[in-house]
Design an enzyme around this catalytic site. Sequence first.
Site, PDB file in Angstrom:
ATOM      1  N   SER A 406       0.827  -1.212   0.000  1.00 14.70           N
ATOM      2  CA  SER A 406       0.000   0.000   0.000  1.00 14.70           C
ATOM      3  C   SER A 406       0.859   1.258   0.000  1.00 14.70           C
ATOM      4  CB  SER A 406      -0.933  -0.010   1.216  1.00 14.70           C
ATOM      5  OG  SER A 406      -1.703  -1.188   1.251  1.00 14.70           O
ATOM      6  N   ARG A 408       0.738   4.149  -2.128  1.00 12.51           N
ATOM      7  CA  ARG A 408       0.024   5.416  -2.283  1.00 12.51           C
ATOM      8  C   ARG A 408      -0.597   5.856  -0.959  1.00 12.51           C
ATOM      9  NH1 ARG A 408      -2.399   7.550  -6.988  1.00 12.51           N
ATOM     10  NH2 ARG A 408      -1.998   5.567  -8.033  1.00 12.51           N
ATOM     11  N   CYS A 558       7.331  26.429 -21.870  1.00 13.41           N
ATOM     12  CA  CYS A 558       6.879  26.902 -23.187  1.00 13.41           C
ATOM     13  C   CYS A 558       6.047  25.808 -23.852  1.00 13.41           C
ATOM     14  CB  CYS A 558       8.078  27.276 -24.050  1.00 13.41           C
ATOM     15  SG  CYS A 558       9.095  28.576 -23.340  1.00 13.41           S
ATOM     16  N   ASP A 559       4.975  25.420 -23.208  1.00 16.34           N
ATOM     17  CA  ASP A 559       4.149  24.325 -23.691  1.00 16.34           C
ATOM     18  C   ASP A 559       2.706  24.613 -23.336  1.00 16.34           C
ATOM     19  OD1 ASP A 559       2.839  21.698 -23.978  1.00 16.34           O
ATOM     20  OD2 ASP A 559       4.870  20.928 -24.199  1.00 16.34           O
TER      21      ASP A 559
END
Length: 740
Positions: A406, A408, A558-559
């Site tokens: 476990s 997470r 820059c996306d």
Amino acid sequence: MPALACCVDPAVAPPGFALAVDGSLCEAAAVVPPFSGAPLSTTTAAAATATATAAVDDGSFWSPSLSASLYRIDGWGAPYFAVNGSGNISVRPHGTETLGHQEIDLLKIVKKASDPKSVGGLGLQLPLVVRFPDVLKNRLQSLQFAFDFAVRSLDYQAHYQGVYPVKCNQDRFVVEDIVKFGSPFRFGLEAGSKPELLLAMSCLCKGNPEALLVCNGFKDCEYISLALVARKLAINTVIVLEQEEEIDLVINLSKKLSVRPVIGVRAKLRTKHSGHFGSTSGEKGKFGLTTTQILRVVRKLDQAGMLDCLQLLHFHIGSQIPSTVLLADGVGEAAQIYCELVRLGAQMKVIDIGGGLGIDYDGSKSSDSDISVGYDLQEYAAAVVRAVRFVCDRKSVKHPIICSESGRAIVSHHSVLIFEAVSASAYEAPVLSSPGLQQFMESLTEDARADYGNLYSAAMRGEYETCLHHADQLKQRCIEQFKEGILGIEQLADVDGLCDMVSKALGASDPVRTYHVNLSIFTSIPDFWGIGQLFPIVPIHRLDQRPGMRGILSDLTCDSDGKIDKFIGGESSLPLHELEGERSVSGSGGRYFLGMFLGGAYEEAIGGLHNLFGGPSVVRVSQSDGPHGFAVTRAMPGPSCGDVLRVMQHEPELMFETLRHRAEEYGSGQYNDPMSNDALASRLAQSFHNMPYLVATSSCALNAINNNGFYYCDEDDYNAAVAVADAASGEDEQWSYCCA
């Protein structure tokens, strides 16, 4: 005249239209609220506006508890995060057992970390990850205690013994903390690659000798040999077969190394859930053996005289299992396979239920969402224990040790990402005066003037939808004429202003602002970009004030994908406060800090280097008896420009030498430049040592240019900022311990 008519100045009626309006009505109409299907009187609108303004300005109209409800903090944050009386996020490091004086003000941590060393801070640059080992310890204990309670209450005749999958967060101190905190419970580690295995072996040398080291993932000779060496080192290692061909390697290598292995098999269950995270489970799952393959493995082990080595069954339904009904179904199926392996002669001891223990990212406690779950730790543990016990009792099989992976659920809460909103932008169209509108009208072509006439007529009649249609028609016609060179840029700006006034009067304009944040989403919140994972994002202060704006977050990259425009609760924007420039609010010095919560799993490991933005600075904070209730036990600045360049095979030292030679050639004496070659070289060198993110220090008077989140400072301020950065990066490893 209907209120909207103020947007088309009655003093500038199009040819052929009569005027019968007093200009004073136009001013009164400016307060009309967004249109909701029928015109509102100016009296009602003014009253509503006055009430809203008073609510924002008067603190009695808002409270920290209202912010806690607005941002769902009491849902996703319990029992570790809350809003204190000062309107700041507070951390409860011991969960429900946290005493009042043990709560930690998150804003004070940020101030301690980011203030210059000259005033008692650590001089770290944002973004910043704040780790709370006390929260990590509490999460691990809570999981253990939940299973312990289920074991006792259900008269289960074995125990729970978990492992932490290091892939969730491989940070050295996170893993070492888990081994230390889990030692009383025989808590172990899970590895899925060779470097993770080496990491786990090293850490478990200081752990409980009974702690499991579960070896998952694809394996070659080197991986399996390393796992067998771990058994020689008295580490309780289990090699879990993910592919059928791995059994031949295990048998051959164990004989060569004279090591008796402990073997597990991962089963592909039929049970799976339909959400995003369920794609790793079921018969089509990436890992695991079918029942046919498991039977072949059993026969091979029996023929090799090693069937007694098969002791563990592993399976994985999928991450974020939404309900205990699905959980119990999968565990029951796996328990049936476990009992069959016992019947076939394997010396089975452990059932490893894998990951899947979910967390509630949005506070909804819903089993119908990918970002929430419909159970708590106690209900999860009880469902597992009950399902295993039922099947084993029916088959008269000894209860196995229950293991889970476990990750997470253990590490998500302990880490908070702090970043700053450096500016906010909203579309501001030019305001047209009567003379300006007259001039604009005269510059239009005959077709465009006809569109304006239609707009004016619809405004006079109060036909709101028709107004929007004609405004859009006018705008599109003017755009085409601009492309053809008929209209100039001034006329194009004027038509933008006119259409924006119409939209605002109708409530059709977009009130959402773009908040520019000093962060790379690709580096620090990659799961949002990659799989659409939502995390709670909240201002960490000013929560005693009503948030008067709504915004989306735009990062530094820059996306076009570098933005967050989806939030928990199904929202497409986030309630936020107006930025206050240099004014000091609640000790923040006018800065506006946001926190991304529940991101302690996966984000740091997955994050990339898009635009060469590296990771954040990191501090480790423990609860203490100091005046502010916390101690910073570790502090590490984020990667510098030079660090991230090295990752991409560049050599900063050689790059600097190239630039230094160019400075000597073109620097001093060129264009009456007063800067010496040495000073120019020094600035170049400092740029390699600084973090890639925007710099904001109390010694540098930062100013926003065009409200786009870029900053400048004058020569003296720049040098002061460089001095602060020098002090922050003066050591190769900046570890410190300080109480606040």
